[in-house]
Design a protein around this motif. Structure first.
Motif, PDB file in Angstrom:
ATOM      1  N   GLY A 117       2.092  -6.401  10.284  1.00 45.14           N
ATOM      2  CA  GLY A 117       1.210  -4.945   9.892  1.00 45.14           C
ATOM      3  C   GLY A 117       1.863  -4.026   9.014  1.00 45.14           C
ATOM      4  O   GLY A 117       1.393  -2.647   9.036  1.00 45.14           O
ATOM      5  N   ARG A 118       2.894  -4.148   8.457  1.00 47.94           N
ATOM      6  CA  ARG A 118       3.634  -3.356   7.591  1.00 47.94           C
ATOM      7  C   ARG A 118       3.771  -3.847   6.130  1.00 47.94           C
ATOM      8  O   ARG A 118       3.821  -5.134   6.004  1.00 47.94           O
ATOM      9  CB  ARG A 118       5.272  -2.857   8.227  1.00 47.94           C
ATOM     10  CG  ARG A 118       5.113  -2.241   9.413  1.00 47.94           C
ATOM     11  CD  ARG A 118       6.439  -1.973   9.669  1.00 47.94           C
ATOM     12  NE  ARG A 118       6.920  -3.297  10.194  1.00 47.94           N
ATOM     13  CZ  ARG A 118       8.414  -3.397  10.856  1.00 47.94           C
ATOM     14  NH1 ARG A 118       9.400  -2.462  10.529  1.00 47.94           N
ATOM     15  NH2 ARG A 118       8.792  -4.452  10.930  1.00 47.94           N
ATOM     16  N   ASP A 119       3.413  -3.029   5.165  1.00 50.69           N
ATOM     17  CA  ASP A 119       3.747  -3.482   3.509  1.00 50.69           C
ATOM     18  C   ASP A 119       5.026  -3.416   3.353  1.00 50.69           C
ATOM     19  O   ASP A 119       5.697  -2.133   3.320  1.00 50.69           O
ATOM     20  CB  ASP A 119       2.810  -2.495   2.914  1.00 50.69           C
ATOM     21  CG  ASP A 119       2.871  -3.114   1.383  1.00 50.69           C
ATOM     22  OD1 ASP A 119       3.396  -3.907   1.171  1.00 50.69           O
ATOM     23  OD2 ASP A 119       1.949  -2.613   0.807  1.00 50.69           O
ATOM     24  N   LEU A 120       5.756  -4.577   3.106  1.00 51.20           N
ATOM     25  CA  LEU A 120       7.153  -4.539   2.657  1.00 51.20           C
ATOM     26  C   LEU A 120       7.385  -3.677   1.544  1.00 51.20           C
ATOM     27  O   LEU A 120       8.335  -3.361   1.219  1.00 51.20           O
ATOM     28  CB  LEU A 120       7.621  -5.867   2.563  1.00 51.20           C
ATOM     29  CG  LEU A 120       7.830  -6.775   3.794  1.00 51.20           C
ATOM     30  CD1 LEU A 120       7.911  -8.344   3.493  1.00 51.20           C
ATOM     31  CD2 LEU A 120       8.509  -6.113   5.019  1.00 51.20           C
ATOM     32  N   LEU A 121       6.372  -3.757   0.483  1.00 49.10           N
ATOM     33  CA  LEU A 121       6.638  -2.871  -0.812  1.00 49.10           C
ATOM     34  C   LEU A 121       6.635  -1.527  -0.634  1.00 49.10           C
ATOM     35  O   LEU A 121       7.030  -0.928  -1.578  1.00 49.10           O
ATOM     36  CB  LEU A 121       5.278  -3.431  -1.915  1.00 49.10           C
ATOM     37  CG  LEU A 121       5.300  -4.921  -1.926  1.00 49.10           C
ATOM     38  CD1 LEU A 121       4.043  -5.175  -3.111  1.00 49.10           C
ATOM     39  CD2 LEU A 121       6.736  -5.612  -2.210  1.00 49.10           C
ATOM     40  N   ALA A 138       0.607  -6.063  -2.702  1.00 47.55           N
ATOM     41  CA  ALA A 138       1.067  -5.994  -1.381  1.00 47.55           C
ATOM     42  C   ALA A 138       1.838  -7.017  -0.549  1.00 47.55           C
ATOM     43  O   ALA A 138       1.546  -8.241  -1.167  1.00 47.55           O
ATOM     44  CB  ALA A 138      -0.093  -5.633  -0.433  1.00 47.55           C
ATOM     45  N   ALA A 139       2.703  -6.768   0.298  1.00 44.19           N
ATOM     46  CA  ALA A 139       3.436  -7.865   0.728  1.00 44.19           C
ATOM     47  C   ALA A 139       3.449  -7.731   2.453  1.00 44.19           C
ATOM     48  O   ALA A 139       4.189  -6.770   2.903  1.00 44.19           O
ATOM     49  CB  ALA A 139       4.813  -7.946   0.353  1.00 44.19           C
ATOM     50  N   GLY A 140       2.619  -8.173   2.940  1.00 48.23           N
ATOM     51  CA  GLY A 140       2.270  -7.423   4.590  1.00 48.23           C
ATOM     52  C   GLY A 140       3.262  -8.375   5.467  1.00 48.23           C
ATOM     53  O   GLY A 140       3.330  -9.696   5.292  1.00 48.23           O
TER      54      GLY A 140
END
Length: 523
Positions: free
Chosen positions: A58-62, A53-55
């Motif tokens: 608050g959003r996961d860029l992946l 994951a890449a947060g």
């Protein structure tokens, strides 16, 4: 975060946190996974399988849809790429490319975006910004291109800046100016910075925390002061102690013969005048003016200065690749208009360029690249003799040591992309030395290399100079490299030499304020 290409995993479970407003340095050698980790955050790595994951806020860029991620790129998360020449569009002026970003991401009108683009370029230290904005990428120096790239990344005041070697092509003083600019914007807008670099001096001055990567894994991380003063991992200790060391033949009481000398050297470029007068008469941009210098046999003359000071132009003039006025004599001869009559001088004066990847033909094998000079300057050699000389040259630069014919054949048939950056620079050195020159112009020969590889290449150049009595003209912006390599140094600014003399004297007791700034910025 893990990253794989097919079945080959290159980044293995990296855990990395950047707090709002924090400055984190990601350090490691080429191939350690630094850049691909940063690119993965914006999903700019093609054909890669990303897991983990890449947060971000608050959003996961992946997991973001491509449309949302495209809106976020450049506005909320911006990136400064390592090689601006390949990141810019060669068909548009740099001003047009800055205007495009401002219009797309901030909604400014073209007129307002044009004014803001010039302001950003001036803030990033580009002289005569209105004129430079009309230039194409190839018309700017490496450092000027890098500054435009930084201006473009900071145009939208992002929340996170991914800076991939943002100051590689800049001299020490400008590095500090760029970092001061980034720091000022960081404080004003709460921007966080992930700095990817191999320059530990830069890390000491800028970062709060440092993360060390080796072979796709984080091996050590912590506060900058603690980690760099007391590194615990062997790899980190090797990085910390990889500073250039001076190991050259110091001048004796005797005066060696002069192999290169210039008096009043001047190089200018025609430029178009603005307005109607430009249709009838060309203007002139003087890049190098009134240069006097001398190079003794077996010595190194270091030429140092900021980006755009005229260093590389001077190098091209010395190589006879740019027309110049004034007097220039190399091994007792001058460049002539008839290129056939220059052949003997071309053999005596060779060059190692800054970027070995772009200076080595991707279509030629290692044997063809290194042996090309022999085809021109030693045409009577038989193919077997030429191959043996190629192998000897590769052995001298540390690229051939097995001696078995099968391994030799395999090595000689490889192409430049199959070698690392340090190996490619060794190939460039072998190509220059195989024709037995007396003078070698070294144009930023280590600026694109990691600190450990840089140290190895400098040690190789020092050894070759001692063994062959070579004379070097070393073009660089790195004071540490000058301190390790040069017998004499000339400091350039705005096309002029403002100070020159023995290296120890100029660096220990600089007389000019500009030289004082360069030396202070490098310590």
């Amino acid at each position: 975060l893990s990253i794989a290409f097919g079945d080959h995993e290159v980044v293995h479970g990296v855990d990395l946190v950047v707090q709002p407003g924090e400055k984190v340095a990601l350090v490691g050698e080429s191939g350690s996974g630094k850049t691909v980790t940063a690119l993965a955050l914006l999903r700019l790595v093609q054909n890669a399988r990303l897991t983990g994951a890449a947060g971000f806020e608050g959003r996961d860029l992946l997991q973001l849809p491509e449309r949302e991620l495209r809106a976020l790129r450049g506005r909320d998360i911006a990136m400064v790429f390592q090689e601006p020449m390949s990141a810019f569009n060669p068909l548009l002026t740099v001003g047009e490319q800055l205007i495009e970003v401002l219009q797309l991401k901030t909604g400014l009108s073209r007129v307002d975006a044009g004014s803001r683009a010039i302001e950003l370029m001036a803030e990033c230290g580009i002289p005569d910004a209105p004129r430079r904005a009309r230039a194409y990428p190839h018309q700017l120096s490496g450092g000027q291109r890098q500054r435009v790239m930084i201006a473009m990344a900071l145009a939208c005041q992002p929340r996170l800046l991914l800076a991939d070697e943002p100051t590689t092509a800049l001299d020490a003083a400008l590095r500090l100016q760029m970092l001061a600019l980034i720091e000022r914007l960081r404080q004003a807008h709460g921007m966080a910075v992930l700095l990817i670099t191999h320059d530990l001096n830069l890390v000491r001055r800028f970062a709060d925390r440092v993360v060390v990567m080796e072979r796709g894994r984080v091996v050590e991380q912590g506060p900058v002061a603690d980690l760099l003063s007391r590194p615990s991992h062997p790899y980190t200790r090797r990085l910390v102690h990889s500073q250039p060391q001076r190991d050259i033949a110091e001048p004796g009481p005797e005066t060696p013969p002069v192999v290169a000398q210039a008096w009043g050297l001047r190089v200018s470029y025609p430029v178009r005048r603005p307005g109607l007068s430009g249709w009838f008469r060309k203007g002139e941009f003087v890049a190098v003016q009134g240069i006097d210098l001398r190079l003794a046999e077996g010595r190194t003359l270091g030429v140092i200065g900021e980006s755009g000071s005229g260093k590389s132009t001077l190098a091209l003039a010395l190589l006879g690749l740019l027309p110049s006025t004034g007097e220039l004599r190399l091994t007792g001869r001058s460049w002539l208009r008839d290129e056939r009559r220059n052949r003997a001088l071309r053999q005596a004066v060779q060059v190692v360029f800054q970027d070995p990847f772009s200076s080595l033909s991707p279509r030629l094998t290692l044997e063809e690249i290194v042996g090309e000079g022999l085809r021109v300057h030693r045409p009577t050699l038989r193919p077997s003799e030429r191959r043996q000389r190629v192998l000897t040259a590769l052995r001298e630069v540390g690229l051939q040591d097995s001696g078995t014919s099968g391994d030799d054949d395999q090595l000689l048939q490889r192409y430049p992309h199959e070698f690392s950056g340090g190996q490619r620079q060794r190939i460039a050195i072998a190509r220059a030395l195989i024709v037995e020159p007396r003078i070698v112009v070294l144009d930023e020969p280590t600026s694109a290399l990691d600190v450990t590889v840089q140290k190895q290449v400098l040690e190789l150049l020092q050894q070759l100079q001692r063994e062959r009595g070579l004379s070097y003209v070393l073009i660089t912006h790195d004071v540490a490299v000058i301190r390790a390599m040069a017998h004499d140094v000339a400091v350039m600014k705005d096309g002029y030499i403002v100070e020159q003399g023995p290296t120890w004297q100029v660096l220990a007791h600089p007389a000019e304020s500009y030289t004082q700034t360069l030396v202070a910025a490098a310590t």
